[in-house]
Scaffold this motif. Structure first.
Motif, PDB file in Angstrom:
ATOM      1  N   ASN A  75       1.025  -1.247   0.138  1.00  0.00           N
ATOM      2  CA  ASN A  75       0.035  -0.004   0.185  1.00  0.00           C
ATOM      3  C   ASN A  75       0.929   1.568   0.157  1.00  0.00           C
ATOM      4  OD1 ASN A  75      -3.103   0.526  -0.079  1.00  0.00           O
ATOM      5  ND2 ASN A  75      -3.040   1.539   1.941  1.00  0.00           N
ATOM      6  N   CYS A  76       1.946   1.368  -0.559  1.00  0.00           N
ATOM      7  CA  CYS A  76       3.150   1.707  -0.493  1.00  0.00           C
ATOM      8  C   CYS A  76       3.235   2.501   0.766  1.00  0.00           C
ATOM      9  CB  CYS A  76       2.630   3.107  -1.415  1.00  0.00           C
ATOM     10  SG  CYS A  76       3.062   2.616  -3.282  1.00  0.00           S
ATOM     11  N   GLY A  77       2.953   1.847   2.252  1.00  0.00           N
ATOM     12  CA  GLY A  77       3.109   3.172   3.265  1.00  0.00           C
ATOM     13  C   GLY A  77       1.799   3.359   3.639  1.00  0.00           C
ATOM     14  N   LEU A  78       0.655   3.438   3.158  1.00  0.00           N
ATOM     15  CA  LEU A  78      -0.535   4.320   3.511  1.00  0.00           C
ATOM     16  C   LEU A  78      -1.306   3.185   4.537  1.00  0.00           C
ATOM     17  CD1 LEU A  78      -2.248   5.298   0.263  1.00  0.00           C
ATOM     18  CD2 LEU A  78      -1.690   6.783   2.140  1.00  0.00           C
ATOM     19  N   GLU A  79      -1.946   4.130   5.622  1.00  0.00           N
ATOM     20  CA  GLU A  79      -2.206   3.649   6.632  1.00  0.00           C
ATOM     21  C   GLU A  79      -3.766   2.283   6.139  1.00  0.00           C
ATOM     22  OE1 GLU A  79      -2.965   5.835   9.876  1.00  0.00           O
ATOM     23  OE2 GLU A  79      -0.460   5.936  10.409  1.00  0.00           O
ATOM     24  N   GLU A  80      -4.455   3.099   5.331  1.00  0.00           N
ATOM     25  CA  GLU A  80      -5.839   2.369   5.005  1.00  0.00           C
ATOM     26  C   GLU A  80      -5.461   2.187   2.903  1.00  0.00           C
ATOM     27  OE1 GLU A  80      -8.739   5.242   5.550  1.00  0.00           O
ATOM     28  OE2 GLU A  80      -8.821   5.548   7.851  1.00  0.00           O
ATOM     29  N   VAL A  81      -6.416   0.762   3.043  1.00  0.00           N
ATOM     30  CA  VAL A  81      -6.595   1.030   1.778  1.00  0.00           C
ATOM     31  C   VAL A  81      -7.012   1.372   0.709  1.00  0.00           C
ATOM     32  CG1 VAL A  81      -6.275  -1.251   0.278  1.00  0.00           C
ATOM     33  CG2 VAL A  81      -5.638  -1.604   2.692  1.00  0.00           C
ATOM     34  N   CYS A  82      -7.022   1.737  -0.575  1.00  0.00           N
ATOM     35  CA  CYS A  82      -7.468   2.266  -1.029  1.00  0.00           C
ATOM     36  C   CYS A  82      -8.494   1.898  -1.198  1.00  0.00           C
ATOM     37  CB  CYS A  82      -6.990   2.261  -2.528  1.00  0.00           C
ATOM     38  SG  CYS A  82      -4.985   3.361  -2.149  1.00  0.00           S
ATOM     39  N   PRO A  83      -9.751   2.665  -1.431  1.00  0.00           N
ATOM     40  CA  PRO A  83     -10.756   2.050  -2.656  1.00  0.00           C
ATOM     41  C   PRO A  83     -10.817   0.988  -3.355  1.00  0.00           C
ATOM     42  CG  PRO A  83     -10.954   4.615  -2.366  1.00  0.00           C
ATOM     43  CD  PRO A  83      -9.483   3.805  -1.493  1.00  0.00           C
ATOM     44  N   ASP A  84     -11.869   0.451  -4.092  1.00  0.00           N
ATOM     45  CA  ASP A  84     -11.637   0.096  -5.605  1.00  0.00           C
ATOM     46  C   ASP A  84     -11.889   1.155  -6.839  1.00  0.00           C
ATOM     47  OD1 ASP A  84     -12.386  -2.113  -4.677  1.00  0.00           O
ATOM     48  OD2 ASP A  84     -14.391  -2.444  -5.141  1.00  0.00           O
ATOM     49  N   HIS A  85     -10.881   0.897  -7.527  1.00  0.00           N
ATOM     50  CA  HIS A  85     -10.802   1.547  -8.930  1.00  0.00           C
ATOM     51  C   HIS A  85      -9.566   2.978  -8.526  1.00  0.00           C
ATOM     52  CE1 HIS A  85     -13.985  -0.534 -10.758  1.00  0.00           C
ATOM     53  NE2 HIS A  85     -14.511  -0.081 -10.192  1.00  0.00           N
ATOM     54  N   HIS A  86      -8.912   2.297  -7.547  1.00  0.00           N
ATOM     55  CA  HIS A  86      -7.481   3.553  -7.001  1.00  0.00           C
ATOM     56  C   HIS A  86      -6.844   2.428  -6.501  1.00  0.00           C
ATOM     57  CE1 HIS A  86     -10.765   5.856  -6.556  1.00  0.00           C
ATOM     58  NE2 HIS A  86     -10.895   7.454  -6.269  1.00  0.00           N
ATOM     59  N   PHE A  87      -5.239   3.471  -6.427  1.00  0.00           N
ATOM     60  CA  PHE A  87      -4.157   2.451  -6.706  1.00  0.00           C
ATOM     61  C   PHE A  87      -2.807   3.347  -5.539  1.00  0.00           C
ATOM     62  CE2 PHE A  87      -3.914   4.641 -10.300  1.00  0.00           C
ATOM     63  CZ  PHE A  87      -2.268   4.857 -10.445  1.00  0.00           C
ATOM     64  N   PRO A  88      -2.427   3.048  -4.726  1.00  0.00           N
ATOM     65  CA  PRO A  88      -2.053   4.160  -4.088  1.00  0.00           C
ATOM     66  C   PRO A  88       0.063   4.065  -4.664  1.00  0.00           C
ATOM     67  CG  PRO A  88      -0.879   1.595  -3.484  1.00  0.00           C
ATOM     68  CD  PRO A  88      -2.285   1.363  -4.321  1.00  0.00           C
ATOM     69  N   VAL A  89      -0.192   5.632  -4.452  1.00  0.00           N
ATOM     70  CA  VAL A  89       1.160   6.164  -4.592  1.00  0.00           C
ATOM     71  C   VAL A  89       2.273   6.564  -3.780  1.00  0.00           C
ATOM     72  CG1 VAL A  89       2.275   8.281  -5.846  1.00  0.00           C
ATOM     73  CG2 VAL A  89       0.140   6.304  -7.124  1.00  0.00           C
ATOM     74  N   CYS A 234      -4.148   8.182  -2.705  1.00  0.00           N
ATOM     75  CA  CYS A 234      -4.462   7.232  -3.329  1.00  0.00           C
ATOM     76  C   CYS A 234      -5.171   7.827  -4.345  1.00  0.00           C
ATOM     77  CB  CYS A 234      -5.661   6.333  -3.058  1.00  0.00           C
ATOM     78  SG  CYS A 234      -5.713   6.046  -1.478  1.00  0.00           S
ATOM     79  N   VAL A 235      -4.747   6.694  -5.765  1.00  0.00           N
ATOM     80  CA  VAL A 235      -5.283   7.845  -7.246  1.00  0.00           C
ATOM     81  C   VAL A 235      -6.218   7.089  -8.006  1.00  0.00           C
ATOM     82  CG1 VAL A 235      -4.551   7.951  -9.342  1.00  0.00           C
ATOM     83  CG2 VAL A 235      -2.858   8.560  -7.287  1.00  0.00           C
ATOM     84  N   ALA A 236      -7.334   7.790  -8.337  1.00  0.00           N
ATOM     85  CA  ALA A 236      -8.037   7.348  -9.099  1.00  0.00           C
ATOM     86  C   ALA A 236      -7.944   6.536 -10.604  1.00  0.00           C
ATOM     87  CB  ALA A 236      -9.482   8.174  -9.291  1.00  0.00           C
ATOM     88  N   GLN A 237      -8.242   5.411 -10.544  1.00  0.00           N
ATOM     89  CA  GLN A 237      -8.137   4.651 -12.414  1.00  0.00           C
ATOM     90  C   GLN A 237      -8.229   5.569 -12.588  1.00  0.00           C
ATOM     91  OE1 GLN A 237     -10.367   1.228 -12.511  1.00  0.00           O
ATOM     92  NE2 GLN A 237      -8.943   0.245 -14.044  1.00  0.00           N
ATOM     93  N   GLN A 238      -9.405   6.802 -12.996  1.00  0.00           N
ATOM     94  CA  GLN A 238      -9.906   7.876 -14.525  1.00  0.00           C
ATOM     95  C   GLN A 238     -10.295   8.586 -13.397  1.00  0.00           C
ATOM     96  OE1 GLN A 238     -13.399   6.440 -15.932  1.00  0.00           O
ATOM     97  NE2 GLN A 238     -13.441   8.513 -17.451  1.00  0.00           N
ATOM     98  N   CYS A 239      -8.294   9.732 -13.475  1.00  0.00           N
ATOM     99  CA  CYS A 239      -8.636  11.007 -12.598  1.00  0.00           C
ATOM    100  C   CYS A 239      -9.936  12.095 -13.547  1.00  0.00           C
ATOM    101  CB  CYS A 239      -6.946  11.706 -13.326  1.00  0.00           C
ATOM    102  SG  CYS A 239      -6.147  10.905 -12.456  1.00  0.00           S
ATOM    103  N   LYS A 240     -10.044  12.773 -12.011  1.00  0.00           N
ATOM    104  CA  LYS A 240     -10.978  14.082 -13.179  1.00  0.00           C
ATOM    105  C   LYS A 240     -10.151  15.240 -12.465  1.00  0.00           C
ATOM    106  CE  LYS A 240     -15.391  11.300 -12.159  1.00  0.00           C
ATOM    107  NZ  LYS A 240     -16.883  11.332 -10.902  1.00  0.00           N
ATOM    108  N   GLY A 241     -10.011  15.696 -12.853  1.00  0.00           N
ATOM    109  CA  GLY A 241      -9.588  16.964 -13.048  1.00  0.00           C
ATOM    110  C   GLY A 241     -10.562  18.462 -12.074  1.00  0.00           C
ATOM    111  N   ARG A 242      -9.772  19.135 -11.635  1.00  0.00           N
ATOM    112  CA  ARG A 242     -10.135  20.563 -11.072  1.00  0.00           C
ATOM    113  C   ARG A 242     -10.471  21.673 -12.064  1.00  0.00           C
ATOM    114  NH1 ARG A 242      -6.773  22.081  -8.056  1.00  0.00           N
ATOM    115  NH2 ARG A 242      -4.977  21.460  -8.666  1.00  0.00           N
TER     116      ARG A 242
END
Length: 253
Positions: A75-89, A234-242
């Protein structure tokens, strides 16, 4: 009452032991040849070992060339597991020139010192959004050299839906051309135009996403010293821009 001799008991016990031994052996042979091994829940890559990453097939993007995998950190050191369709960075820009840049994607460090040539300049990892796995790792020394290779890379090797993880190390602004800054701005950076001497910057964005990257930070140097970026998220599998950010004006090329 019939008396049972000690020798008879030993003989019977020996026969029973031999039968058990042969039974266990036959079961082991059968299990070895005919029972498939259990599938591992997690595939670990040995540190500092060069291997194709990820495996080819089933629609995955070809890594193109061998990549090195450094430290494995769940989990790249994150304490919580990323939600579905997200990955740790995890991105780390280093606190001095003697430190090291670090980029972790999905539990594997793809950029480190002596791993995929991580070092001074801009370090970039491309992530296959479908599989959420790193497929390309490159470093561009925009302090000692010009931005020609970086510009070519951003134009030709970053394809639609690629997730771009970029982080600076040491000094990256000296020969970072206006054209390269504008290409990074086109990918979603609202702050790259402000990168100056020994400033530290990171961005995670997806080619084709509209708006500005939701994962970006720029820290100016303090008296010529580094102000390191050190972020886990956590990064979304499909990023949404601001859309609320206001980018610095594009530079004339």
């Amino acid at each position: 009452m019939k008396r049972v001799s000690l020798g008879w008991v030993c003989r019977q016990g020996g026969c029973l032991g031999l039968a058990v031994f042969m039974g266990v052996g036959l079961y082991g042979v059968f299990h070895f040849f005919f029972v498939p091994p259990p599938q591992p829940r997690v595939t670990l890559y040995i540190g500092n070992t060069t291997a194709l990453f990820p495996f080819l097939g089933d629609g995955e993007r070809d890594a193109g060339s061998p990549m090195q995998v450094g430290e494995i950190q769940p989990n790249c050191g994150l304490e919580e597991v990323c939600p579905d369709h997200h990955f740790p960075v995890h991105v780390y820009s280093g606190k001095s020139k003697d430190d090291r840049p670090r980029v972790c994607v999905s539990g594997k460090y793809i950029i480190e010192k002596d791993i995929n040539k991580g070092g001074r300049g801009i370090n970039i990892v491309l992530v296959d959004a479908r599989r959420m796995k790193a497929v390309v790792a490159r470093r561009f020394d925009t302090y000692a050299g010009d931005s020609t290779e970086l510009e070519r890379f951003l134009k030709q090797e970053v394809v639609d839906r690629d997730i771009v993880v970029a982080v600076t190390f040491d000094e990256a602004s000296r020969n970072l051309s206006p054209a390269a800054r504008n290409l990074l701005a086109d990918l979603g950076s609202s702050q790259i135009q402000n990168l100056q001497f020994r400033g530290q910057w990171f961005m995670v964005s997806q080619k084709g996403a509209k708006g500005f990257s939701p994962y970006e930070d720029l820290k100016a140097s303090k008296g010529g010293l580094w102000s390191p970026v050190n972020e886990r998220f956590c990064v979304a599998q499909q990023c949404k821009g601001r859309h609320e950010a206001i980018a610095d004006p594009r530079q004339p090329e």
